[in-house]
Design a protein around this motif. Structure first.
Motif, PDB file in Angstrom:
ATOM      1  N   LEU A 121       0.825  -1.212   0.000  1.00 17.01           N
ATOM      2  CA  LEU A 121       0.000   0.000   0.000  1.00 17.01           C
ATOM      3  C   LEU A 121       0.855   1.256   0.000  1.00 17.01           C
ATOM      4  CD1 LEU A 121      -3.074  -0.653   2.328  1.00 17.01           C
ATOM      5  CD2 LEU A 121      -3.091   0.004  -0.083  1.00 17.01           C
ATOM      6  N   LEU A 122       1.997   1.215   0.695  1.00 20.83           N
ATOM      7  CA  LEU A 122       2.893   2.378   0.715  1.00 20.83           C
ATOM      8  C   LEU A 122       3.404   2.681  -0.687  1.00 20.83           C
ATOM      9  CD1 LEU A 122       4.586   4.498   2.244  1.00 20.83           C
ATOM     10  CD2 LEU A 122       6.331   2.730   2.537  1.00 20.83           C
ATOM     11  N   VAL A 123       3.889   1.656  -1.400  1.00 15.40           N
ATOM     12  CA  VAL A 123       4.413   1.857  -2.761  1.00 15.40           C
ATOM     13  C   VAL A 123       3.303   2.346  -3.688  1.00 15.40           C
ATOM     14  CG1 VAL A 123       5.401   0.666  -4.754  1.00 15.40           C
ATOM     15  CG2 VAL A 123       6.263   0.172  -2.463  1.00 15.40           C
ATOM     16  N   LEU A 124       2.123   1.723  -3.604  1.00 14.16           N
ATOM     17  CA  LEU A 124       1.014   2.128  -4.468  1.00 14.16           C
ATOM     18  C   LEU A 124       0.534   3.550  -4.149  1.00 14.16           C
ATOM     19  CD1 LEU A 124      -1.081  -1.161  -4.632  1.00 14.16           C
ATOM     20  CD2 LEU A 124       0.424  -0.201  -6.391  1.00 14.16           C
ATOM     21  N   SER A 125       0.568   3.931  -2.874  1.00 15.11           N
ATOM     22  CA  SER A 125       0.168   5.296  -2.496  1.00 15.11           C
ATOM     23  C   SER A 125       1.140   6.318  -3.064  1.00 15.11           C
ATOM     24  CB  SER A 125       0.112   5.430  -0.971  1.00 15.11           C
ATOM     25  OG  SER A 125      -0.869   4.587  -0.428  1.00 15.11           O
ATOM     26  N   ILE A 126       2.441   6.000  -3.027  1.00 18.81           N
ATOM     27  CA  ILE A 126       3.443   6.913  -3.600  1.00 18.81           C
ATOM     28  C   ILE A 126       3.246   7.042  -5.107  1.00 18.81           C
ATOM     29  CG2 ILE A 126       5.916   7.217  -4.031  1.00 18.81           C
ATOM     30  CD1 ILE A 126       6.377   5.916  -1.254  1.00 18.81           C
ATOM     31  N   LEU A 127       3.004   5.921  -5.784  1.00 17.75           N
ATOM     32  CA  LEU A 127       2.748   5.958  -7.232  1.00 17.75           C
ATOM     33  C   LEU A 127       1.475   6.750  -7.554  1.00 17.75           C
ATOM     34  CD1 LEU A 127       3.680   2.291  -8.241  1.00 17.75           C
ATOM     35  CD2 LEU A 127       5.003   4.387  -8.642  1.00 17.75           C
ATOM     36  N   THR A 128       0.471   6.615  -6.688  1.00 19.25           N
ATOM     37  CA  THR A 128      -0.775   7.369  -6.879  1.00 19.25           C
ATOM     38  C   THR A 128      -0.533   8.865  -6.749  1.00 19.25           C
ATOM     39  OG1 THR A 128      -2.097   5.521  -6.052  1.00 19.25           O
ATOM     40  CG2 THR A 128      -3.119   7.694  -5.997  1.00 19.25           C
ATOM     41  N   ILE A 129       0.282   9.257  -5.758  1.00 20.14           N
ATOM     42  CA  ILE A 129       0.608  10.686  -5.592  1.00 20.14           C
ATOM     43  C   ILE A 129       1.323  11.200  -6.839  1.00 20.14           C
ATOM     44  CG2 ILE A 129       2.062  12.293  -4.287  1.00 20.14           C
ATOM     45  CD1 ILE A 129       1.441  10.610  -1.793  1.00 20.14           C
ATOM     46  N   ILE A 130       2.282  10.425  -7.353  1.00 24.03           N
ATOM     47  CA  ILE A 130       3.020  10.851  -8.555  1.00 24.03           C
ATOM     48  C   ILE A 130       2.068  11.000  -9.745  1.00 24.03           C
ATOM     49  CG2 ILE A 130       4.778  10.138 -10.227  1.00 24.03           C
ATOM     50  CD1 ILE A 130       6.233   8.783  -7.840  1.00 24.03           C
ATOM     51  N   ALA A 131       1.197  10.010  -9.939  1.00 27.85           N
ATOM     52  CA  ALA A 131       0.247  10.082 -11.069  1.00 27.85           C
ATOM     53  C   ALA A 131      -0.693  11.268 -10.919  1.00 27.85           C
ATOM     54  CB  ALA A 131      -0.545   8.779 -11.149  1.00 27.85           C
ATOM     55  N   ALA A 132      -1.165  11.521  -9.688  1.00 30.29           N
ATOM     56  CA  ALA A 132      -2.096  12.639  -9.462  1.00 30.29           C
ATOM     57  C   ALA A 132      -1.401  13.979  -9.691  1.00 30.29           C
ATOM     58  CB  ALA A 132      -2.645  12.565  -8.041  1.00 30.29           C
ATOM     59  N   LEU A 133      -0.159  14.111  -9.239  1.00 31.36           N
ATOM     60  CA  LEU A 133       0.567  15.374  -9.438  1.00 31.36           C
ATOM     61  C   LEU A 133       0.882  15.602 -10.910  1.00 31.36           C
ATOM     62  CD1 LEU A 133       2.965  15.364  -6.348  1.00 31.36           C
ATOM     63  CD2 LEU A 133       0.891  16.706  -6.683  1.00 31.36           C
ATOM     64  N   LEU A 134       1.221  14.531 -11.632  1.00 28.24           N
ATOM     65  CA  LEU A 134       1.445  14.676 -13.077  1.00 28.24           C
ATOM     66  C   LEU A 134       0.156  15.073 -13.784  1.00 28.24           C
ATOM     67  CD1 LEU A 134       3.797  11.649 -13.843  1.00 28.24           C
ATOM     68  CD2 LEU A 134       4.371  14.073 -13.981  1.00 28.24           C
ATOM     69  N   ASN A 135      -0.955  14.492 -13.366  1.00 27.43           N
ATOM     70  CA  ASN A 135      -2.251  14.840 -13.955  1.00 27.43           C
ATOM     71  C   ASN A 135      -2.574  16.318 -13.719  1.00 27.43           C
ATOM     72  OD1 ASN A 135      -4.898  14.416 -15.104  1.00 27.43           O
ATOM     73  ND2 ASN A 135      -5.679  14.417 -13.009  1.00 27.43           N
ATOM     74  N   LEU A 136      -2.232  16.824 -12.518  1.00 28.11           N
ATOM     75  CA  LEU A 136      -2.499  18.235 -12.220  1.00 28.11           C
ATOM     76  C   LEU A 136      -1.538  19.163 -12.962  1.00 28.11           C
ATOM     77  CD1 LEU A 136      -3.132  17.972  -8.373  1.00 28.11           C
ATOM     78  CD2 LEU A 136      -4.821  18.465 -10.139  1.00 28.11           C
ATOM     79  N   ALA A 137      -0.320  18.671 -13.223  1.00 28.36           N
ATOM     80  CA  ALA A 137       0.697  19.537 -13.829  1.00 28.36           C
ATOM     81  C   ALA A 137       0.476  19.730 -15.322  1.00 28.36           C
ATOM     82  CB  ALA A 137       2.089  18.947 -13.585  1.00 28.36           C
ATOM     83  N   VAL A 138      -0.113  18.739 -15.993  1.00 28.89           N
ATOM     84  CA  VAL A 138      -0.301  18.821 -17.448  1.00 28.89           C
ATOM     85  C   VAL A 138      -1.557  19.639 -17.743  1.00 28.89           C
ATOM     86  CG1 VAL A 138      -0.727  17.499 -19.555  1.00 28.89           C
ATOM     87  CG2 VAL A 138       0.868  16.631 -17.837  1.00 28.89           C
ATOM     88  N   LYS A 139      -1.419  20.689 -18.551  1.00 29.41           N
ATOM     89  CA  LYS A 139      -2.544  21.547 -18.947  1.00 29.41           C
ATOM     90  C   LYS A 139      -2.656  21.543 -20.459  1.00 29.41           C
ATOM     91  CE  LYS A 139      -3.301  23.142 -14.757  1.00 29.41           C
ATOM     92  NZ  LYS A 139      -4.487  22.954 -13.994  1.00 29.41           N
ATOM     93  N   PRO A 140      -3.775  21.227 -21.074  1.00 28.20           N
ATOM     94  CA  PRO A 140      -4.965  20.647 -20.456  1.00 28.20           C
ATOM     95  C   PRO A 140      -4.704  19.214 -20.029  1.00 28.20           C
ATOM     96  CG  PRO A 140      -5.223  20.673 -22.830  1.00 28.20           C
ATOM     97  CD  PRO A 140      -3.916  21.366 -22.538  1.00 28.20           C
ATOM     98  N   GLY A 141      -5.555  18.705 -19.177  1.00 28.12           N
ATOM     99  CA  GLY A 141      -5.338  17.383 -18.591  1.00 28.12           C
ATOM    100  C   GLY A 141      -5.217  16.293 -19.644  1.00 28.12           C
ATOM    101  N   ASN A 142      -4.174  15.472 -19.514  1.00 28.67           N
ATOM    102  CA  ASN A 142      -3.958  14.359 -20.419  1.00 28.67           C
ATOM    103  C   ASN A 142      -4.884  13.209 -20.026  1.00 28.67           C
ATOM    104  OD1 ASN A 142      -2.543  11.673 -21.061  1.00 28.67           O
ATOM    105  ND2 ASN A 142      -1.447  13.151 -22.341  1.00 28.67           N
ATOM    106  N   THR A 143      -5.544  12.620 -21.017  1.00 29.44           N
ATOM    107  CA  THR A 143      -6.520  11.562 -20.737  1.00 29.44           C
ATOM    108  C   THR A 143      -5.863  10.380 -20.040  1.00 29.44           C
ATOM    109  OG1 THR A 143      -7.834  12.206 -22.648  1.00 29.44           O
ATOM    110  CG2 THR A 143      -8.214  10.012 -21.756  1.00 29.44           C
TER     111      THR A 143
END
Length: 199
Positions: A121-143
């Protein structure tokens, strides 16, 4: 007992009686003074603080209503902020992994100590944070990033939800189980809303 002794005791009795009256009067003045201070404080709060609190609450409510109308309704507002909630909920889940879920002889046991579930769960939570931050950083949002953030948040959230609330009922109340279950619920909700949050 002579008459002189009686005459000497009389002034002492009267003096003690007078002291008692003075003490009662002093106590009554203190009580009256405290009542006046309390009444004054209540009047001040009613006149100054209560309107300020009501104004602040009304302003906050108006801002929330305005943002809700601007977004297109409560669901649209939730969908707008769901991607931002994912990394926060994932951080709370990581916190829950390190908080105690049980105690044995004064030693606290956390999910990280309990077995491989906590580490996964720790590894998956870290990967989730990375994916969420990348999703927020890309404008417009990448599908693809949006799908990755939403699906990973849902999967991690489901695992955290089952582990957290499952152990909450099986073992008993604990900070680790509560935080993990709460974060899991938030991740599932935010992940589902993110999946439908098309740019």
């Amino acid at each position: 007992m002579s008459a002189n002794d009686h005459d000497q005791d009389q002034p002492q009795f009267e003096q003690a009686h007078d002291n008692g009256d003075q003490m009662r009067q002093g106590a009554k003045q203190l009580v009256d003074g405290a009542g006046k201070v309390a009444a004054g404080a209540k009047d001040y709060l009613d006149a100054h603080m209560a309107p300020a609190v009501k104004n602040a609450a009304r302003t906050a409510r108006e801002r929330i209503d305005a943002k809700t109308r601007e977004a297109g309704g409560p669901l649209a507002l939730a969908r707008r902020y769901a991607p931002k909630a994912i990394p926060i909920a994932a951080l709370v889940a990581i916190m829950g992994l390190y908080l105690p879920i049980a105690s044995f002889h004064g030693y606290g046991l956390s999910y990280m100590d309990a077995g491989s579930d906590g580490k996964i769960l720790l590894v998956l939570s870290i990967l989730t944070i990375i994916a969420a931050l990348l999703n927020l950083a890309v404008k417009p949002g990448n599908t693809w990033l949006r799908l990755a953030a939403g699906i990973s948040a849902g999967c991690v959230g489901l695992g955290a939800l089952l582990d957290g609330f499952g152990n909450l009922f099986a073992i008993g109340p604990s900070f680790g189980s509560f935080f993990l279950g709460l974060a899991g619920f938030a991740l599932v909700a935010a992940g589902a809303l993110t999946l439908f949050n098309k740019p």
